[in-house]
Design an enzyme around this catalytic site. Structure first.
Site, PDB file in Angstrom:
ATOM      1  N   LYS A 156       0.820  -1.219   0.000  1.00 22.05           N
ATOM      2  CA  LYS A 156       0.000   0.000   0.000  1.00 22.05           C
ATOM      3  C   LYS A 156       0.852   1.267   0.000  1.00 22.05           C
ATOM      4  O   LYS A 156       0.603   2.191  -0.757  1.00 22.05           O
ATOM      5  CB  LYS A 156      -0.895   0.072   1.249  1.00 22.05           C
ATOM      6  CG  LYS A 156      -1.929  -1.009   1.376  1.00 22.05           C
ATOM      7  CD  LYS A 156      -2.879  -0.719   2.546  1.00 22.05           C
ATOM      8  CE  LYS A 156      -2.201  -0.709   3.914  1.00 22.05           C
ATOM      9  NZ  LYS A 156      -1.674  -2.013   4.338  1.00 22.05           N
TER      10      LYS A 156
ATOM     11  N   ARG B 207      -8.631   1.679  10.006  1.00 22.00           N
ATOM     12  CA  ARG B 207      -8.313   0.281  10.289  1.00 22.00           C
ATOM     13  C   ARG B 207      -9.442  -0.404  11.053  1.00 22.00           C
ATOM     14  O   ARG B 207      -9.397  -1.619  11.244  1.00 22.00           O
ATOM     15  CB  ARG B 207      -7.064   0.184  11.184  1.00 22.00           C
ATOM     16  CG  ARG B 207      -5.716   0.414  10.506  1.00 22.00           C
ATOM     17  CD  ARG B 207      -5.073  -0.875  10.119  1.00 22.00           C
ATOM     18  NE  ARG B 207      -3.679  -1.145  10.385  1.00 22.00           N
ATOM     19  CZ  ARG B 207      -2.622  -0.487   9.961  1.00 22.00           C
ATOM     20  NH1 ARG B 207      -2.732   0.644   9.336  1.00 22.00           N
ATOM     21  NH2 ARG B 207      -1.414  -0.939  10.191  1.00 22.00           N
TER      22      ARG B 207
ATOM     23  N   ARG C 185      11.587  -7.359   4.016  1.00 20.43           N
ATOM     24  CA  ARG C 185      11.758  -5.920   4.230  1.00 20.43           C
ATOM     25  C   ARG C 185      12.571  -5.675   5.507  1.00 20.43           C
ATOM     26  O   ARG C 185      13.463  -4.836   5.531  1.00 20.43           O
ATOM     27  CB  ARG C 185      10.369  -5.261   4.341  1.00 20.43           C
ATOM     28  CG  ARG C 185      10.388  -3.762   4.579  1.00 20.43           C
ATOM     29  CD  ARG C 185       9.009  -3.150   4.374  1.00 20.43           C
ATOM     30  NE  ARG C 185       8.086  -3.472   5.461  1.00 20.43           N
ATOM     31  CZ  ARG C 185       6.790  -3.144   5.472  1.00 20.43           C
ATOM     32  NH1 ARG C 185       6.253  -2.500   4.453  1.00 20.43           N
ATOM     33  NH2 ARG C 185       6.015  -3.465   6.484  1.00 20.43           N
TER      34      ARG C 185
ATOM     35  N   ARG D 120      11.957  -1.363  10.600  1.00 23.81           N
ATOM     36  CA  ARG D 120      10.771  -1.242  11.446  1.00 23.81           C
ATOM     37  C   ARG D 120      10.814  -2.318  12.510  1.00 23.81           C
ATOM     38  O   ARG D 120      11.039  -3.481  12.212  1.00 23.81           O
ATOM     39  CB  ARG D 120       9.522  -1.425  10.578  1.00 23.81           C
ATOM     40  CG  ARG D 120       9.242  -0.229   9.711  1.00 23.81           C
ATOM     41  CD  ARG D 120       8.043  -0.488   8.824  1.00 23.81           C
ATOM     42  NE  ARG D 120       6.867  -0.925   9.570  1.00 23.81           N
ATOM     43  CZ  ARG D 120       5.643  -0.848   9.082  1.00 23.81           C
ATOM     44  NH1 ARG D 120       5.432  -0.358   7.877  1.00 23.81           N
ATOM     45  NH2 ARG D 120       4.628  -1.257   9.793  1.00 23.81           N
TER      46      ARG D 120
ATOM     47  N   ARG E  73       0.068  -9.091  13.003  1.00 24.63           N
ATOM     48  CA  ARG E  73      -0.544  -7.976  12.254  1.00 24.63           C
ATOM     49  C   ARG E  73      -1.546  -8.489  11.228  1.00 24.63           C
ATOM     50  O   ARG E  73      -2.553  -7.837  10.943  1.00 24.63           O
ATOM     51  CB  ARG E  73       0.550  -7.116  11.599  1.00 24.63           C
ATOM     52  CG  ARG E  73       1.217  -6.187  12.627  1.00 24.63           C
ATOM     53  CD  ARG E  73       2.599  -5.734  12.211  1.00 24.63           C
ATOM     54  NE  ARG E  73       2.615  -4.949  11.002  1.00 24.63           N
ATOM     55  CZ  ARG E  73       3.670  -4.875  10.184  1.00 24.63           C
ATOM     56  NH1 ARG E  73       4.786  -5.530  10.456  1.00 24.63           N
ATOM     57  NH2 ARG E  73       3.617  -4.140   9.123  1.00 24.63           N
TER      58      ARG E  73
END
Ligand code: AMP
Length: 197
Positions: free
Chosen positions: A19, A93, A132, A144, A155
């Site tokens: 996204k 969300r 990532r 992150r 998540r």
């Protein structure tokens, strides 16, 4: 070409669906402001603000930050805009956030235009997130703190439980567009554009 004054796009999709990257490009090409709540919240953590200290454990664990905090952030962010030309990435969300956003947008006279939903199979999502995290470490950064396999799985669960209902919410309003999120960045971007025609 003159741009219409208002345009509101909401990017929906599970963590790791791409996204952020896609929203960034669309924002640049269509003169929209990207509002990424994850980026805003991480910035608070990095700066060590009071809010940052309060929410850090939630971000680290991959848990959602309370709705009232998010709604206040978005209200502030939209308040200083002239025309509302925005892409939301990572917001709303929850159903409460979506309802509150509708109220805000109505006040501003800027209804939702498009809600592309990026669809990517679960296992590919985890792979992408873990990759990532590794890439960030290889680049010498820490990346992150929520890009580990365990937190990534959590998540995805949070997405299924809390964010999936938004698919019905926007679908019922006729805004939802399903977009296949598997493929190169270019291919997926082309599909997003097509879905918004
Ligand atoms: P993201 O970068 O969108 O994956 O968001 C990273 C983290 O920030 C999430 O796992 C949540 O802890 C928090 N967060 C971001 N956006 C929201 C939101 N709209 N509501 C609640 N928590 C959020």
């Amino acid at each position: 070409m003159t741009q219409p004054k208002n345009k509101v796009v909401i990017f929906l999709g599970p963590p790791g669906a791409g996204k952020g990257t896609q929203a960034e490009r669309l924002a640049a090409e269509q003169h929209l402001v990207k509002i990424s709540t994850g980026d805003i919240l991480r910035d608070h953590v990095v700066r060590g603000t009071e809010l940052g200290q309060q929410i850090k454990p939630m971000l680290d664990a991959g848990k959602l930050v309370p709705d009232d905090i998010l709604i206040a952030l978005i209200r502030d962010r939209l308040a200083d805009m002239e025309g509302v030309r925005v892409i939301f990435d990572g917001f709303p969300r929850t159903r409460a956030q979506a309802e509150e956003l509708d109220v805000l947008l109505e006040e501003l006279g800027a209804p939702v235009d498009h809600v592309p939903l990026l669809e990517v199979p679960d296992e590919l999502l985890i792979e992408r997130i873990v990759a990532r995290g590794r890439q960030a470490a290889a680049d010498g950064g820490t990346g992150r703190s929520d890009d580990t396999e365990e937190v990534a799985r959590h998540r995805q669960d949070v997405f299924r439980e809390q964010t999936q209902p938004l698919i019905d919410y926007y679908s019922a309003r006729g805004h939802l567009e399903h977009v296949d999120g598997v493929g190169s960045m270019e291919e997926v971007y082309a599909r997003i554009l097509k879905s918004m025609k």
